[in-house]
Scaffold this motif. Structure first.
Motif, PDB file in Angstrom:
ATOM      1  N   LEU A 243     -17.959   1.118  10.607  1.00 10.36           N
ATOM      2  CA  LEU A 243     -18.295   0.823   9.555  1.00 10.36           C
ATOM      3  C   LEU A 243     -16.882   0.952   8.456  1.00 10.36           C
ATOM      4  N   ILE A 244     -16.334   2.299   8.180  1.00 11.63           N
ATOM      5  CA  ILE A 244     -15.386   2.491   7.337  1.00 11.63           C
ATOM      6  C   ILE A 244     -14.138   1.883   7.861  1.00 11.63           C
TER       7      ILE A 244
ATOM      8  N   GLY B 174     -28.932   3.705   1.806  1.00 13.02           N
ATOM      9  CA  GLY B 174     -27.467   3.644   1.485  1.00 13.02           C
ATOM     10  C   GLY B 174     -26.674   3.031   2.893  1.00 13.02           C
ATOM     11  N   THR B 175     -27.111   3.613   4.179  1.00 12.51           N
ATOM     12  CA  THR B 175     -26.540   3.141   5.293  1.00 12.51           C
ATOM     13  C   THR B 175     -26.813   1.648   5.518  1.00 12.51           C
TER      14      THR B 175
ATOM     15  N   ASN C 227     -22.124   3.564   1.113  1.00  8.59           N
ATOM     16  CA  ASN C 227     -22.158   4.329   2.494  1.00  8.59           C
ATOM     17  C   ASN C 227     -22.051   5.705   2.255  1.00  8.59           C
ATOM     18  N   PRO C 228     -23.155   6.470   2.285  1.00 10.08           N
ATOM     19  CA  PRO C 228     -23.042   7.885   2.392  1.00 10.08           C
ATOM     20  C   PRO C 228     -21.991   8.830   2.891  1.00 10.08           C
ATOM     21  N   ALA C 229     -21.575   8.157   3.769  1.00  5.74           N
ATOM     22  CA  ALA C 229     -20.197   8.985   4.544  1.00  5.74           C
ATOM     23  C   ALA C 229     -19.378   9.332   3.664  1.00  5.74           C
ATOM     24  N   VAL C 230     -19.034   8.353   2.702  1.00 11.54           N
ATOM     25  CA  VAL C 230     -17.984   8.314   1.590  1.00 11.54           C
ATOM     26  C   VAL C 230     -18.608   8.637   0.288  1.00 11.54           C
ATOM     27  N   GLY C 231     -19.565   9.352   0.340  1.00 10.38           N
ATOM     28  CA  GLY C 231     -20.041   9.659  -0.950  1.00 10.38           C
ATOM     29  C   GLY C 231     -20.874   8.669  -1.933  1.00 10.38           C
ATOM     30  N   GLY C 232     -21.456   7.600  -0.997  1.00  6.41           N
ATOM     31  CA  GLY C 232     -21.862   6.545  -1.637  1.00  6.41           C
ATOM     32  C   GLY C 232     -23.336   6.741  -2.275  1.00  6.41           C
ATOM     33  N   VAL C 233     -23.577   5.934  -3.239  1.00  8.14           N
ATOM     34  CA  VAL C 233     -24.855   5.919  -4.187  1.00  8.14           C
ATOM     35  C   VAL C 233     -25.769   5.018  -3.685  1.00  8.14           C
ATOM     36  N   ASN C 234     -27.249   5.284  -3.911  1.00  6.13           N
ATOM     37  CA  ASN C 234     -28.246   4.307  -3.936  1.00  6.13           C
ATOM     38  C   ASN C 234     -27.993   3.337  -5.026  1.00  6.13           C
ATOM     39  N   LEU C 235     -27.753   2.077  -4.579  1.00  6.26           N
ATOM     40  CA  LEU C 235     -27.389   1.058  -5.209  1.00  6.26           C
ATOM     41  C   LEU C 235     -28.499   0.493  -6.341  1.00  6.26           C
ATOM     42  N   ASP C 236     -29.865   0.882  -6.139  1.00  3.72           N
ATOM     43  CA  ASP C 236     -30.772   0.681  -6.943  1.00  3.72           C
ATOM     44  C   ASP C 236     -31.203   1.762  -8.054  1.00  3.72           C
ATOM     45  N   ARG C 237     -30.052   2.647  -8.239  1.00  2.00           N
ATOM     46  CA  ARG C 237     -30.361   3.598  -9.441  1.00  2.00           C
ATOM     47  C   ARG C 237     -29.870   2.914 -10.813  1.00  2.00           C
ATOM     48  N   MET C 238     -30.610   3.182 -11.861  1.00  2.00           N
ATOM     49  CA  MET C 238     -30.376   2.613 -12.895  1.00  2.00           C
ATOM     50  C   MET C 238     -29.007   2.561 -13.651  1.00  2.00           C
TER      51      MET C 238
END
Length: 501
Positions: free
Chosen positions: A259-260, A64-65, A458-469
């Motif tokens: 980053l943010i 994510g990062t 971005n995990p710091a703002v509740g991001g997700v793994n973009l390769d989740r189905m």
């Protein structure tokens, strides 16, 4: 290489008239080689970047990062094209700006080649700044080689120049990617620095063949304006230095403090630029109507690039962890996937150019709006296709390499449907007052799309793994729905566009 491809000029009186480069001004060879080597360095580093960020021998970050850093970096490259154009127009002129850009990019890659996290992020910043300075100006210098927009060689010259871009982009992952992945990450980044050094040397040695226009500053700053710009620049630099100094000395600094804010800037600036145009009292009703129509294309392009640019991050990281990166038993580096798009561009671009002309002669060429809608549907379809290898990986198996090649193929077809048309419609719909700046607005669509990706990952703002189905399916649906919306409201957009088609 340039001299071996030249012959006696048949068209005297043009820049570099003593020789030609495939029938074009000799200066095109200089710019072709400069851009080819710059793209070699840029795409080689870009192919390694997400892999290095997650590698145990690299910075060993989570996916994510790494995706957020990659997306912020891409958004900055396109965002900085705006001030890059300003520097050339008001301060240095295109030729000096491109020379300075090459030096900054080379220094950035050298920083990446040093085995330290601090110099690594400094290097990313320098490459982004240099790329922004160069991107805004080298194409302008190609235009300077010709006798105005009506010169019959102009379109062909830009086509040759575009080939140089894709040659560099094709070769870079094969060379820099292989060395970085298989030998040493930092040696790969050093090769990127060498590529830019070759491009800079080519530019400096061949600059005598460029048009004199490229040395001019179109609208130079007055002494008062220079002093004012310097004061403002130093003020904001001091504000940033004090703010980050306090954060650092109090022990609160993390990477997300950089980053943010950059992500937010990438989202706010495009909105501010378009809003300023709509509020401008110098624009007449027709021009403002075209700007309102352009918002449709801008948003559509932002959605497209949000998904498309994940080819270098989400798809690359998936290939690294979950794909069988081999063909007929022969294993290849993950970074090689980044050569698929440029080789497809070179193969398919002439086909699309012929197809639009063929359809136009028969009165069947799709409108700009239909082409945009098609590009969005295709990029959405590429992520629907991505669900197949994701499903295979979830079953505990490695996905075949051809699944990824197929995804890149569909995305490239979508790019050829949308991107050249977007460049064309941008120039057609630009208000006279913003004729030069409007191309920077087109680049801001990439900035906006990549900033959304950075925010989502971005995990710091509740991001997700973009390769989740589920998330990949959601992005695919978003693109297809956006394409459908553009098509459904085509009559409204057409009415706002006025005489532009």
């Amino acid at each position: 290489m340039a001299s071996s491809l030249t012959k006696a000029s048949a068209t005297p009186g043009t820049p570099g008239s003593e020789k030609t480069f495939f029938g074009h001004p000799r200066g095109l060879a200089t710019l072709f080689m400069t851009e080819m080597w710059e793209r070699f360095s840029y795409y080689g580093m870009r192919a390694l970047l997400p892999l290095y960020l997650v590698a145990p021998g690299g910075l060993h970050m989570n996916a994510g990062t790494a995706s957020a850093i990659y997306a912020v970096y891409l958004s900055l490259v396109y965002l900085l094209a705006l001030p890059g154009g300003w520097v050339a127009d008001r301060f240095l002129g295109p030729r000096k700006t491109v020379a300075a850009a090459g030096l900054v990019i080379m220094l950035g890659h050298l920083c990446l080649a040093l085995p330290a996290a601090a110099t690594f992020f400094l290097g990313l910043g320098l490459v982004a700044i240099g790329s922004g300075l160069l991107k805004a100006n080298i194409s302008t210098m190609v235009g300077h080689l010709y006798n105005g927009p009506q010169d019959p060689r102009r379109d062909g010259g830009f086509t040759i120049f575009y080939i140089g871009i894709n040659l560099g982009a094709f070769a870079a992952p094969l060379v820099i990617g292989t060395v970085g992945e298989k030998v040493d990450w930092h040696l790969g980044f050093a090769l990127a620095a060498l590529g830019m050094a070759l491009g800079l040397a080519q530019f400096l040695l061949g600059s005598r063949h460029l048009s004199d226009k490229s040395s001019l500053v179109p609208t130079p700053l007055s002494a008062q304006e220079k002093a004012s710009s310097l004061r403002k620049g130093l003020f904001w630099l001091a504000v940033a230095a004090v703010f980050y100094g306090v954060v650092g000395f109090t022990g609160h600094f993390t990477l997300n403090w950089a980053l943010i804010p950059l992500t937010i800037i990438g989202l706010i600036v495009p909105i501010m630029v378009i809003a300023r145009m709509l509020r401008d009292k110098d624009l007449d009703r027709t021009e403002k109507s075209k700007v309102r129509a352009y918002i449709w294309f801008f948003v559509a392009a932002a959605v497209f690039w949000m998904i498309y640019d994940q080819g270098g991050s989400t798809l690359s990281l998936f290939a690294d962890s979950s794909a069988e990166n081999s063909v007929l038993g022969w294993e290849f580096p993950v970074s090689w996937y980044q050569s698929v798009n440029p080789v497809l561009i070179m193969a398919l671009a002439p086909v699309f150019a012929w197809l639009w002309l063929w359809l136009n002669r028969r009165g069947k060429e799709p409108s700009t709006i239909v082409k945009f809608a098609s590009g969005l549907v295709l990029v959405g379809a590429s992520f629907f296709l991505f669900l197949a290898p994701l499903s295979i990986a979830e079953g505990g198996h490695k996905a075949a390499a051809m699944w990824l090649v197929a995804i890149y193929f569909v995305q490239t077809v979508g790019e050829l449907t949308l991107s050249p048309v977007g460049l064309s419609v941008t120039t057609k719909m630009a208000p006279k007052k913003y004729a030069s700046q409007m191309m920077g607005v087109w680049f801001l669509a990439v900035t906006a799309g990549d900033s959304v990706t950075a925010l989502l990952s971005n995990p710091a703002v509740g991001g997700v793994n973009l390769d989740r189905m589920g998330f990949v399916a959601l992005e695919a649906v978003l693109a297809v729905v956006a394409g459908g919306a553009v098509w459904m409201y085509r009559r409204k957009v057409n009415s706002l566009m006025g005489d532009v088609r």
